[in-house]
Design a protein around this motif. Sequence first.
Motif, short mmCIF file in Angstrom:
data_model
loop_
_atom_site.label_atom_id
_atom_site.label_comp_id
_atom_site.label_asym_id
_atom_site.label_seq_id
_atom_site.Cartn_x
_atom_site.Cartn_y
_atom_site.Cartn_z
N SER A 27 -29.92 -38.99 27.66
CA SER A 27 -31.25 -38.87 27.07
C SER A 27 -31.44 -37.52 26.38
O SER A 27 -32.06 -37.44 25.31
CB SER A 27 -32.32 -39.05 28.15
N MET A 28 -30.88 -36.46 26.98
CA MET A 28 -31.00 -35.13 26.39
C MET A 28 -30.32 -35.07 25.02
O MET A 28 -30.89 -34.57 24.05
CB MET A 28 -30.37 -34.10 27.33
N VAL A 29 -29.10 -35.62 24.94
CA VAL A 29 -28.36 -35.64 23.67
C VAL A 29 -29.12 -36.46 22.64
O VAL A 29 -29.28 -36.05 21.48
CB VAL A 29 -26.94 -36.21 23.88
N GLY A 30 -29.61 -37.63 23.05
CA GLY A 30 -30.35 -38.49 22.14
C GLY A 30 -31.64 -37.84 21.65
O GLY A 30 -31.99 -37.96 20.47
N LEU A 31 -32.35 -37.16 22.55
CA LEU A 31 -33.61 -36.51 22.19
C LEU A 31 -33.39 -35.44 21.13
O LEU A 31 -34.10 -35.38 20.12
CB LEU A 31 -34.25 -35.90 23.44
N VAL A 32 -32.39 -34.59 21.35
CA VAL A 32 -32.07 -33.53 20.38
C VAL A 32 -31.70 -34.13 19.03
O VAL A 32 -32.16 -33.69 17.97
CB VAL A 32 -30.93 -32.63 20.91
N LEU A 33 -30.85 -35.16 19.07
CA LEU A 33 -30.40 -35.80 17.84
C LEU A 33 -31.57 -36.42 17.07
O LEU A 33 -31.68 -36.29 15.84
CB LEU A 33 -29.37 -36.88 18.18
N ARG A 76 -49.56 -45.52 21.98
CA ARG A 76 -49.25 -46.57 22.96
C ARG A 76 -48.35 -46.03 24.08
O ARG A 76 -47.35 -46.63 24.44
CB ARG A 76 -48.59 -47.75 22.25
N THR A 77 -48.75 -44.91 24.62
CA THR A 77 -47.95 -44.24 25.65
C THR A 77 -47.70 -45.13 26.86
O THR A 77 -46.58 -45.19 27.40
CB THR A 77 -48.64 -42.94 26.10
N LYS A 78 -48.73 -45.85 27.30
CA LYS A 78 -48.61 -46.69 28.50
C LYS A 78 -47.52 -47.76 28.31
O LYS A 78 -46.71 -47.99 29.22
CB LYS A 78 -49.95 -47.35 28.81
N THR A 79 -47.51 -48.40 27.14
CA THR A 79 -46.49 -49.43 26.88
C THR A 79 -45.10 -48.82 26.84
O THR A 79 -44.14 -49.41 27.35
CB THR A 79 -46.78 -50.15 25.54
N HIS A 80 -44.98 -47.63 26.26
CA HIS A 80 -43.68 -46.94 26.23
C HIS A 80 -43.21 -46.64 27.66
O HIS A 80 -42.02 -46.78 27.96
CB HIS A 80 -43.79 -45.63 25.45
N VAL A 81 -44.12 -46.22 28.52
CA VAL A 81 -43.75 -45.90 29.90
C VAL A 81 -43.23 -47.13 30.61
O VAL A 81 -42.16 -47.09 31.25
CB VAL A 81 -44.96 -45.29 30.66
N TRP A 82 -43.95 -48.25 30.52
CA TRP A 82 -43.50 -49.48 31.18
C TRP A 82 -42.16 -49.94 30.62
O TRP A 82 -41.26 -50.34 31.37
CB TRP A 82 -44.54 -50.58 31.01
N HIS A 93 -36.16 -50.28 31.38
CA HIS A 93 -34.90 -49.98 30.71
C HIS A 93 -34.06 -49.01 31.54
O HIS A 93 -32.83 -49.13 31.61
CB HIS A 93 -35.17 -49.38 29.33
N PHE A 94 -34.71 -48.04 32.20
CA PHE A 94 -34.00 -47.08 33.03
C PHE A 94 -33.30 -47.77 34.20
O PHE A 94 -32.14 -47.52 34.50
CB PHE A 94 -34.98 -46.02 33.55
N VAL A 95 -34.04 -48.68 34.87
CA VAL A 95 -33.45 -49.45 35.97
C VAL A 95 -32.29 -50.31 35.46
O VAL A 95 -31.23 -50.41 36.09
CB VAL A 95 -34.51 -50.33 36.66
N TYR A 155 -39.20 -42.09 22.30
CA TYR A 155 -39.89 -42.11 23.60
C TYR A 155 -38.98 -42.63 24.71
O TYR A 155 -39.18 -42.29 25.88
CB TYR A 155 -41.18 -42.93 23.50
N MET A 156 -37.97 -43.40 24.36
CA MET A 156 -36.98 -43.80 25.35
C MET A 156 -36.28 -42.58 25.92
O MET A 156 -36.16 -42.41 27.13
CB MET A 156 -35.95 -44.76 24.72
N THR A 157 -35.85 -41.69 25.04
CA THR A 157 -35.15 -40.47 25.49
C THR A 157 -36.12 -39.50 26.17
O THR A 157 -35.79 -38.88 27.18
CB THR A 157 -34.46 -39.78 24.32
N LEU A 158 -37.34 -39.39 25.61
CA LEU A 158 -38.31 -38.45 26.15
C LEU A 158 -38.75 -38.82 27.57
O LEU A 158 -38.91 -37.95 28.44
CB LEU A 158 -39.54 -38.39 25.23
N ILE A 159 -38.93 -40.10 27.83
CA ILE A 159 -39.39 -40.56 29.15
C ILE A 159 -38.24 -40.63 30.14
O ILE A 159 -38.39 -40.27 31.32
CB ILE A 159 -40.08 -41.93 29.02
N GLN A 160 -37.08 -41.06 29.68
CA GLN A 160 -35.96 -41.25 30.61
C GLN A 160 -35.24 -39.95 30.97
O GLN A 160 -34.54 -39.90 31.99
CB GLN A 160 -34.98 -42.27 30.04
N LEU A 161 -35.41 -38.91 30.17
CA LEU A 161 -34.80 -37.62 30.50
C LEU A 161 -35.33 -37.07 31.83
O LEU A 161 -34.53 -36.78 32.73
CB LEU A 161 -35.01 -36.63 29.36
#
Length: 288
Positions: A38-44, A62-68, A73-75, A177-183
């Motif tokens: 996630s860190m590499v993806g976020l920077v990129l 749509r932060t709530k939808t991104h979180v769910w 996806h993380f699991v 937001y995938m990288t930002l939340i999953q980091l």
Amino acid sequence: MRAIVWMSGAIFSFCLMAISARELDGLIDKFELLAIRSMVGLVLLVIIMNVIKRPRLMFTQRTKTHVWRNLFHFVGQFSWLVGIGILPLAEVFAIEFTVPLWVLIIAAIFLGERITGRKFAAVALGLIGVAIIVKPGVEILDSGAIIMLIAALCFALTFIFNKSLLRTEHPLTVVFYMTLIQLPLGALMAGADWTMPEPWMWPWVMAVALTGLAAHYCISKSMQLADVSVVISLDFLRLPIIAIIGVLMYGETFDVAVIAGGALMLVANLINHWHPKKQLDADIKTML
């Protein structure tokens, strides 16, 4: 031909990601690996958004939808990494092919989408394919298969959230937001005993970090150039390819049942995406 070239890139990326994850299995904490990815993806992504002069893609309503979306996806990603270390590579890919079938089932149960005869046939064939692969009568408590089915279900839920998000969000925003939340999720689950990978591990770590983005980009480009059914058919080629890689690199048994079950799921997915001529003509008239 261009669609074939892009799908070849996707197949190569998926296979390299599986090999890299297998090489790192047991040597690096899986949550740590997900955090680094996630860190590499976020920077990129931050670099890309600034290069194309669209930094506003980093903002969303749509932060709530991104979180769910990213919790599931993380699991799914974690379960996939666990499955890579337990199961033959071909079985991991074969069970992963069930994602479109779970999307149909989940959409029918929770979203009230109508199950047509064609969709019912697709689900039935797909579930038969799953039964052939996991052999429930022989190893009903096969933990590896159960873990990969959990991964597939999570990826299916991710797909449904993606479908909703992409109605209003740019694809780069979704991935950002995938990288930002999953980091932070990966870093938190890795705990305080964080240990940096050894120097020889970094090529494999970077491969895991970059191949996922590359694979999905290649599939998206291929879908722009060819029909979905063509893309699905080409994507199926990674199953026999990864089976051969498993035999050559890791001494795995070439399981004909996995290929047969995967072929049934390919037919199921093609049935799901098949449009009768009348419907196709109607779609063309609508577009015109």
